[in-house]
Scaffold this motif. Structure first.
Motif, short mmCIF file in Angstrom:
data_model
loop_
_atom_site.label_atom_id
_atom_site.label_comp_id
_atom_site.label_asym_id
_atom_site.label_seq_id
_atom_site.Cartn_x
_atom_site.Cartn_y
_atom_site.Cartn_z
N PHE A 142 -2.09 -24.58 -37.45
CA PHE A 142 -3.09 -24.01 -36.55
C PHE A 142 -2.42 -23.61 -35.25
CE2 PHE A 142 -5.64 -26.94 -39.17
CZ PHE A 142 -6.64 -26.08 -39.61
N ARG A 143 -3.01 -22.63 -34.58
CA ARG A 143 -2.55 -22.20 -33.26
C ARG A 143 -3.76 -22.14 -32.33
NH1 ARG A 143 2.29 -18.73 -33.38
NH2 ARG A 143 3.19 -18.78 -35.48
N SER A 144 -3.54 -22.48 -31.07
CA SER A 144 -4.62 -22.38 -30.09
C SER A 144 -4.04 -22.17 -28.71
CB SER A 144 -5.50 -23.63 -30.09
OG SER A 144 -6.51 -23.53 -29.08
N SER A 145 -4.70 -21.33 -27.92
CA SER A 145 -4.29 -21.12 -26.53
C SER A 145 -4.96 -22.12 -25.59
CB SER A 145 -4.64 -19.69 -26.10
OG SER A 145 -6.05 -19.47 -26.20
N SER A 146 -5.80 -22.99 -26.15
CA SER A 146 -6.51 -24.00 -25.35
C SER A 146 -5.82 -25.35 -25.48
CB SER A 146 -7.97 -24.12 -25.82
OG SER A 146 -8.56 -25.30 -25.31
N PHE A 147 -5.42 -25.90 -24.35
CA PHE A 147 -4.77 -27.21 -24.32
C PHE A 147 -5.66 -28.28 -24.94
CE2 PHE A 147 -3.93 -31.19 -21.89
CZ PHE A 147 -2.62 -31.41 -22.27
N GLU A 148 -6.92 -28.32 -24.56
CA GLU A 148 -7.81 -29.36 -25.08
C GLU A 148 -8.19 -29.11 -26.53
OE1 GLU A 148 -9.35 -32.91 -25.24
OE2 GLU A 148 -8.27 -32.13 -23.51
N ALA A 149 -8.23 -27.84 -26.96
CA ALA A 149 -8.48 -27.57 -28.37
C ALA A 149 -7.35 -28.09 -29.23
CB ALA A 149 -8.67 -26.07 -28.60
N VAL A 150 -6.11 -27.95 -28.76
CA VAL A 150 -4.96 -28.50 -29.49
C VAL A 150 -5.13 -30.01 -29.65
CG1 VAL A 150 -2.49 -28.99 -29.33
CG2 VAL A 150 -3.33 -26.68 -28.88
N ARG A 151 -5.45 -30.69 -28.57
CA ARG A 151 -5.60 -32.14 -28.61
C ARG A 151 -6.76 -32.56 -29.53
NH1 ARG A 151 -7.04 -34.69 -24.21
NH2 ARG A 151 -5.65 -36.49 -24.31
N THR A 152 -7.85 -31.80 -29.50
CA THR A 152 -9.01 -32.14 -30.33
C THR A 152 -8.73 -31.90 -31.81
OG1 THR A 152 -10.48 -31.56 -28.50
CG2 THR A 152 -11.47 -31.72 -30.67
N LEU A 153 -7.99 -30.83 -32.12
CA LEU A 153 -7.60 -30.59 -33.52
C LEU A 153 -6.73 -31.74 -34.02
CD1 LEU A 153 -6.85 -26.78 -33.32
CD2 LEU A 153 -8.62 -27.83 -34.74
#
Length: 306
Positions: A222-233
């Motif tokens: 997965f890829r995300s530009s959101s710091f918190e989305a990365v942590r939540t994933l």
């Protein structure tokens, strides 16, 4: 010798920011005819075409206009600071400063810096632009931003970077992951696992380069530009990530738990830096902000290494 006035400079910069004579006139509380005349006279004085006139679309800066706008903003900032100093000799430093901040630093530490700085220097008004590395650098090159707190990524020779803190990379794992109980990990152990990549300009290249330097190919799931989305994933068991910033809590936005584990490979850390354009002289306000941030981050960075 050109004898344009600060009023002409301010008019030029306002038109450049607004994009139309009408919008600039409204902001400046002047007539459109007066603003248009000032711009024409200013172009004659500098001997350059500063704008391209586009029917029904307003005005756009020419390449020469972009350079003049950058210098004009700097001159106006110094003029405003001079006025403040002249009007309050012997008193505390005061004025306005526009600061950029890398998006991931904003919630983790920059808000804390801003609160502490405001308490220490209530006479200084800080305007903030938050963005990714490309947006930060563009803001500096255009003159919208005078200095910025960010990482040492993608910086060309036109920027001066003052080191503020050094942050090692670490693995981020879901709480129930078999490797979460380890005190250290090697990237070789993580490479086959599904990775959640922090996907921002220059940032993604940095994290991938940690693997490439060891001859490894990460399994990006997965890829995300959101710091918190990365942590939540990560918290939801969808993979691991590599980051350099540790929020105060190990709980993600949706309540899941994550664990940070140090890396053994001696991977390149990131440096938090305060940057500005070399060609633009630092104002007194900028130096005051720089010194404060350096002192603040000396203590804060200890919590990032523990």
């Amino acid at each position: 010798m050109n004898r344009f006035t600060l009023r002409a400079l301010r008019t030029f910069v306002t038109v450049a920011e607004c994009g139309t004579i009408a919008a600039a006139a409204e902001r400046l509380c002047r007539s459109q005819g007066s603003v248009s005349t000032t711009i024409s006279e200013f172009e004659d004085q500098v001997g350059l075409q500063l704008f391209v006139r586009k029917p029904a679309k307003g005005l756009a800066l020419t390449p020469s206009g972009e350079l003049v706008a950058l210098e004009a903003r700097g001159l106006l900032a110094h003029a405003d600071e001079f006025e403040s100093i002249a009007g309050a000799l012997g008193n505390a430093v005061e004025g306005e400063l526009t600061v950029g901040c890398f998006t991931n630093l904003a919630p983790v530490v920059f808000a804390n810096i801003m609160g502490s700085f405001a308490a220490r220097y209530p006479q200084i008004r800080i305007h903030v632009e938050i963005g990714d590395q490309e947006e930060i650098l563009d803001g500096l090159k255009s003159g919208r931003v005078e200095t910025a707190l960010t990482f040492d990524l993608g910086l060309s020779d036109q920027f001066q970077a003052v080191p503020m803190a050094t942050l090692p990379a670490f693995a981020v794992l879901p709480n129930a992951h078999p490797l979460a109980t380890r005190t250290t990990l090697r990237l070789e152990e993580l490479a086959p696992e599904p990775m959640i990549l922090m996907d921002l300009p220059h940032t993604r290249e940095y994290f991938l380069s940690l693997f490439y330097a060891l001859g490894l190919e990460p399994n990006v799931r997965f890829r995300s530009s959101s710091f918190e989305a990365v942590r939540t994933l990560v918290g939801n068991g969808l993979g691991y990530s590599i980051l350099n910033l540790k929020p105060a809590l190990s709980t993600t936005y949706d309540g899941t738990q994550i664990v940070n584990v140090a890396l053994e490979d001696g991977v390149r850390p990131l440096k938090v830096v305060l940057i500005n354009l070399k060609r633009v002289a630092k104002r007194r306000l900028t130096m005051t902000f720089q010194d404060f941030v350096r002192g603040f981050l000396i203590n804060w960075s200890k919590s990032q290494i523990d």
